[in-house]
Design a protein around this motif. Structure first.
Motif, short mmCIF file in Angstrom:
data_model
loop_
_atom_site.label_atom_id
_atom_site.label_comp_id
_atom_site.label_asym_id
_atom_site.label_seq_id
_atom_site.Cartn_x
_atom_site.Cartn_y
_atom_site.Cartn_z
N TYR A 160 8.10 -7.74 -17.87
CA TYR A 160 7.56 -8.74 -18.79
C TYR A 160 8.45 -9.97 -18.92
O TYR A 160 8.04 -10.98 -19.46
CB TYR A 160 7.28 -8.12 -20.17
CG TYR A 160 8.50 -7.57 -20.88
CD1 TYR A 160 8.81 -6.22 -20.82
CD2 TYR A 160 9.33 -8.39 -21.63
CE1 TYR A 160 9.91 -5.70 -21.47
CE2 TYR A 160 10.45 -7.89 -22.28
CZ TYR A 160 10.73 -6.54 -22.19
OH TYR A 160 11.83 -6.04 -22.84
N GLN A 164 1.49 -18.26 -22.87
CA GLN A 164 0.65 -17.59 -21.88
C GLN A 164 1.49 -16.92 -20.80
O GLN A 164 1.21 -15.83 -20.38
CB GLN A 164 -0.29 -18.60 -21.21
CG GLN A 164 -1.34 -19.14 -22.16
CD GLN A 164 -2.28 -18.05 -22.61
OE1 GLN A 164 -3.06 -17.53 -21.82
NE2 GLN A 164 -2.19 -17.66 -23.87
N LYS A 195 0.08 -20.36 -28.32
CA LYS A 195 0.52 -19.02 -27.95
C LYS A 195 1.04 -19.06 -26.51
O LYS A 195 0.43 -19.70 -25.65
CB LYS A 195 -0.67 -18.06 -28.07
CG LYS A 195 -0.29 -16.61 -27.94
CD LYS A 195 -1.51 -15.71 -28.19
CE LYS A 195 -1.30 -14.45 -27.42
NZ LYS A 195 -1.19 -13.24 -28.08
N THR A 251 0.66 -4.59 -30.89
CA THR A 251 0.78 -6.04 -30.90
C THR A 251 -0.62 -6.61 -30.74
O THR A 251 -1.50 -5.95 -30.17
CB THR A 251 1.62 -6.53 -29.70
OG1 THR A 251 0.97 -6.08 -28.50
CG2 THR A 251 3.03 -5.98 -29.74
N ASN A 292 3.30 -11.68 -24.94
CA ASN A 292 2.58 -10.41 -24.99
C ASN A 292 3.28 -9.40 -25.91
O ASN A 292 3.32 -8.21 -25.65
CB ASN A 292 2.43 -9.81 -23.59
CG ASN A 292 1.58 -10.69 -22.70
OD1 ASN A 292 0.63 -11.31 -23.18
ND2 ASN A 292 1.92 -10.77 -21.43
N SER A 333 -1.47 -8.72 -28.59
CA SER A 333 -1.74 -8.80 -27.15
C SER A 333 -2.39 -7.54 -26.60
O SER A 333 -3.27 -7.61 -25.75
CB SER A 333 -0.45 -9.05 -26.37
OG SER A 333 -0.04 -10.37 -26.55
N GLU A 372 3.85 -10.43 -33.04
CA GLU A 372 3.58 -11.79 -32.55
C GLU A 372 2.42 -12.39 -33.32
O GLU A 372 1.82 -11.73 -34.18
CB GLU A 372 3.25 -11.77 -31.04
CG GLU A 372 2.00 -11.03 -30.76
CD GLU A 372 1.69 -10.90 -29.28
OE1 GLU A 372 2.05 -11.80 -28.52
OE2 GLU A 372 1.07 -9.89 -28.92
N GLU A 385 -5.92 -7.56 -27.58
CA GLU A 385 -6.64 -8.59 -26.82
C GLU A 385 -6.98 -8.09 -25.42
O GLU A 385 -8.05 -8.38 -24.89
CB GLU A 385 -5.78 -9.88 -26.72
CG GLU A 385 -5.93 -10.75 -27.95
CD GLU A 385 -4.79 -11.74 -28.13
OE1 GLU A 385 -4.00 -11.93 -27.19
OE2 GLU A 385 -4.71 -12.33 -29.22
N LEU A 386 -6.07 -7.31 -24.86
CA LEU A 386 -6.31 -6.72 -23.55
C LEU A 386 -7.50 -5.75 -23.63
O LEU A 386 -8.39 -5.76 -22.78
CB LEU A 386 -5.03 -5.99 -23.15
CG LEU A 386 -4.70 -5.73 -21.71
CD1 LEU A 386 -3.19 -5.77 -21.54
CD2 LEU A 386 -5.20 -4.40 -21.29
N GLN A 404 -6.28 -11.62 -17.13
CA GLN A 404 -6.58 -13.05 -16.99
C GLN A 404 -7.35 -13.32 -15.69
O GLN A 404 -8.22 -14.17 -15.66
CB GLN A 404 -5.29 -13.87 -17.05
CG GLN A 404 -4.79 -13.97 -18.49
CD GLN A 404 -3.39 -14.53 -18.60
OE1 GLN A 404 -2.67 -14.66 -17.62
NE2 GLN A 404 -3.00 -14.86 -19.82
N PHE A 421 -1.25 -7.84 -17.83
CA PHE A 421 -1.77 -8.97 -18.58
C PHE A 421 -2.34 -10.04 -17.64
O PHE A 421 -3.39 -10.62 -17.91
CB PHE A 421 -0.68 -9.57 -19.49
CG PHE A 421 -0.40 -8.70 -20.67
CD1 PHE A 421 -1.24 -8.73 -21.78
CD2 PHE A 421 0.66 -7.82 -20.65
CE1 PHE A 421 -1.01 -7.90 -22.87
CE2 PHE A 421 0.91 -6.99 -21.74
CZ PHE A 421 0.07 -7.03 -22.85
#
Lengths: 504, 77
Positions: free
Chosen positions: A470, A436, A434, A236, A401, A238, A265, A241-242, B39, B35
C-alpha cells in the motif's frame, strides 16, 4: 484490565468469541488458551519484561497470543504478514524481544525464541493458570504499534492497559448492550482492530474474522458474510467502498446488520448516501482518532440532515472521558467554525513514542490548566454545534485507503533502490480531496534503457523488499531534474501540477 | 475496444499505452493491487456501458488486457 476481566466473565457462558475460515473458538477456549500461553511466558521469561512480537495475518491462535501476553504482564507488538522482511527486521531490532510468535514462516534472525504454529499448539495444550496480579497494570504498555515514520524507519507507539480501559469506557456506550457479531477485518497492526479485539470482547461479541485472502476476494467474503449473522461492521471507509462496488452488498446479504462503524480516514457523502440506500435499517457511525490517543476519540451517528448538508461528514463529538480542544495548549480557540489544530486531552492519550523522547516532547504535553495529559494531533479541525469537522493535515502525513503514510517514509525507502538517486512523492487527490494514489518522481543514477512499463515492473518488485504494497506508488515517473521552489526545495506543487496536465 | 482497454490499463499502472500488450499479466507483474483492480472495473463500466459486479468476477477475467476484452465482448452480448 477491563477486557481480561470480561473475557473471564464470558468464559463461564456458552458464547462464541471468534469465527474464522478454520475454526470456531468459544470464550472458554480463548480464556484457556491465553492462560496457557501466559503461563508459558511467565515460566520462560522469568523477570524479563521485553515485549512479545506476533507476526501474522488473522490466524486463529493470534488472538490467544494477544490476551496471553497481556495476562503475563507483557506488551505485544503485532507485525502484519504484509510487512516486508526489511521493515519487520527494523521493528524487531528496536523492540529486542525474547519471544517471537511467527505464523508467517519468515526468517527473523533476532536472537529470540521463535514459536511456530506447531509450537503454539503444544503450549495451548498444557493447561495453566495465571493470577490477575500478573496481568498488565494500568501504567504498563499493552501493545506497541509501529506506524509510518518520517525518517523512513517505522515509529513505535505504546498504548497502556489504562489507555485501553478508557477507550472501552468511551466507545462501549455506542455498542448494543446485548453483544452480537462484529467484523474483525482490520489488521492487528492497525489499532482500529481494537473496536473488535478490545471493545467487542469486552461486550461478549463474536469476532467474525476476515483475513487478507478473504478481503481481496469479494466472492468468498460475501459467501461467508451471508452465513455470519454480522450485526456490527467495523472498517475503514475504503474497505466498504470496495465492497459497495458490488450490487450484492446490501441488507439482504447481511440481514442482521444494525451498525457501521468507520474509522481511519475521511468518510465521504458518497459512501453515506450509498449505505443509506443499500442498508436502510443500519445506523452509520463516523469516528476519528490517532494511534497515539488509542484508536478513536470522537463519534457521531450520521443523520439524514448531515448527509444533505454541504459540509463534510463530521467526525463527531468527544466520546465519554475524552476532552477535545483546538489551537495551542493553554491558548485554545473558543469560537464556532474557527479552524485550529485538534488537541486530545485525557486518559486515552498514550505515554509517547517508543524510545524517542525527542518526538514525544514535540507531540505530547501536560495541559497547563487542567493538568491532563495531551496530544497534538497535527489534524486541523473546526467545531460547530458540538461536532468537529476535519479539514486536513498540518504536515506531510496522509491516509491512502485507510493506511497512515508519511511521504518522507516512502521517499527514503525508494532511495534505497539501486538505481534511484532521489525520489519525490506526491499524493494525487480526487474532487473530494481524498487521496486516490501516490505518484513518485525519480532521478535515476544512470539511464536504464527501459520502457516505462518495464521500469515500473522492475522498480515495484525492488520496492517490495522495503515497503508494504500500500506504500508503493502507483506511478513511477523518471525526471531529468527536479523543479525547485523559491526556498530551493523540490517544488512538489509543480510536480503535482505536471501530473494533472498529463505531461510530466 | 483494445485501444480503449490499453488506455485504461496504462493510466492505472502509470505506463505508456503502446507498451500494454494483450497478454501482460497485471497481477503477476505487481501492477494492480485490490484497490486499483476496483478502479479498473469502474473504468471499464464507464467506458463500455456494461455492468460488472466485482463480487462475481474471477480475478483471471481481468488479469490481462486480452481477458478484459473477452469479458467486455461477453457482457455486451
Amino acid at each position: 484490565m477491563t477486557v481480561l476481566e470480561q473475557l473471564k466473565f464470558f468464559a463461564k457462558t456458552q458464547r462464541t468469541a471468534l469465527v474464522d475460515r478454520q475454526e470456531t473458538v468459544s470464550y472458554r477456549e480463548l480464556d484457556a488458551r491465553s492462560d496457557a500461553f501466559a503461563r508459558w511466558l511467565l515460566d520462560t521469561l522469568g523477570e524479563d519484561r521485553s515485549p512479545v512480537v506476533i507476526c501474522g495475518d488473522k490466524e486463529t491462535g493470534f488472538l490467544s497470543c494477544v490476551f496471553g501476553a497481556l495476562k503475563a504482564g507483557r506488551a505485544y507488538v503485532p507485525i502484519d504478514s504484509v510487512v516486508p522482511e526489511d521493515r519487520a527486521a527494523q521493528i524487531v531490532a528496536d523492540v529486542a524481544p525474547k519471544v517471537i510468535v511467527d505464523f508467517t514462516g519468515r526468517e527473523l534472525d533476532a536472537g529470540a525464541k521463535v514459536l511456530a504454529p506447531a509450537d503454539l499448539e503444544g503450549i495451548f495444550a498444557v493447561p495453566g493458570s495465571v493470577p490477575p496480579e500478573s496481568w498488565v497494570g494500568p501504567e504498563d504498555p499493552a501493545y506497541i504499534l509501529f506506524t509510518s515514520g518520517s525518517t523512513g524507519r517505522p515509529k513505535g507507539v505504546p498504548i497502556t492497559a489504562g489507555n485501553l480501559d478508557a477507550f472501552c469506557a468511551g466507545l462501549l456506550p455506542w455498542y448494543p448492550e446485548e453483544g452480537g457479531t462484529v467484523l474483525h477485518q482490520v489488521s492487528y497492526s492497525f489499532d482500529v482492530s481494537g473496536c473488535a479485539v478490545y471493545a467487542g470482547i469486552s461486550r461478549g461479541m463474536t469476532l467474525f474474522t476476515v483475513d487478507h485472502r478473504m478481503a481481496a476476494d469479494l466472492r468468498e467474503l460475501f459467501g461467508c458474510l451471508r452465513e455470519s449473522g454480522l450485526t456490527l461492521w467495523v472498517s475503514t471507509p475504503s474497505f466498504a467502498e470496495l465492497c459497495i462496488q458490488s450490487g450484492a452488498f446490501a441488507q439482504e446479504l447481511i440481514p442482521h446488520l444494525r451498525q457501521f462503524l468507520f474509522c481511519g480516514e475521511v468518510l465521504t457523502h458518497t459512501l453515506c448516501d450509498a449505505l443509506a440506500e443499500r442498508f436502510p435499517a443500519a445506523q452509520v457511525l463516523n469516528t476519528y482518532g490517532p494511534t497515539e490517543a488509542t484508536v478513536l476519540v470522537t463519534a457521531a451517528e450520521i443523520t439524514d440532515e448531515m448527509r444533505k448538508d454541504s459540509r463534510p461528514i463530521p467526525i463527531g463529538g468527544a466520546i465519554d472521558g475524552v476532552t477535545l480542544a483546538l489551537g495551542e495548549p493553554g491558548r485554545e480557540i473558543a469560537g464556532e467554525e474557527e479552524t485550529g489544530e485538534l488537541l486530545i486531552l485525557g486518559p486515552t492519550v498514550g505515554p509517547g513514542y517508543f524510545g524517542r523522547p525527542d518526538l514525544t516532547e514535540k507531540a505530547f504535553f501536560t495541559h497547563p490548566e487542567s493538568g491532563l495529559r495531551g496530544y497534538r494531533t497535527g489534524d486541523l479541525c473546526y467545531r460547530k454545534n458540538g461536532l468537529y469537522y476535519y479539514c486536513g493535515r498540518v504536515d506531510n502525513q496522509l491516509k491512502l485507503n485507510g493506511y497512515r503514510i508519511e511521504i518522507e517514509d516512502v521517499e527514503a525507502n525508494l532511495q534505497k533502490l539501486p538505481n534511484v538517486q532521489r525520489a519525490a512523492v506526491v499524493p494525487v487527490r480526487d474532487a473530494d480531496q481524498k487521496v486516490q494514489y501516490l505518484a513518485a518522481f525519480l532521478l535515476l543514477r544512470e539511464a536504464d534503457g527501459l520502457t516505462s512499463l518495464k521500469r515500473s515492473i522492475q522498480l515495484k518488485k525492488q520496492a517490495a523488499a522495503y515497503l508494504p504494497a500500500y506504500m508503493i506508488p502507483r506511478k513511477l515517473i523518471v525526471v531529468e531534474s527536479f523543479p525547485l521552489n523559491v526556498n530551493g526545495k523540490i517544488d512538489k506543487k509543480a510536480l503535482a501540477a505536471s501530473l494533472e496536465e498529463g505531461a510530466p | 475496444m483494445e485501444q480503449k482497454i490499453a488506455e485504461i490499463v496504462a493510466e492505472l499502472c502509470g505506463a505508456d499505452v503502446e507498451e500494454i500488450e494483450p497478454e501482460l499479466n497485471l497481477f503477476e507483474e505487481g501492477l494492480l493491487d485490490s484497490f486499483a483492480a476496483i478502479q479498473l472495473v469502474m473504468g471499464l463500466e464507464e467506458a463500455f456501458g456494461v455492468s460488472l459486479d466485482p463480487a462475481a468476477l474471477p480475478r483471471e477475467s481481468i488479469a490481462t488486457p486480452a481477458a478484459i476484452a473477452a469479458l467486455i465482448r461477453e457482457k455486451q452480448g
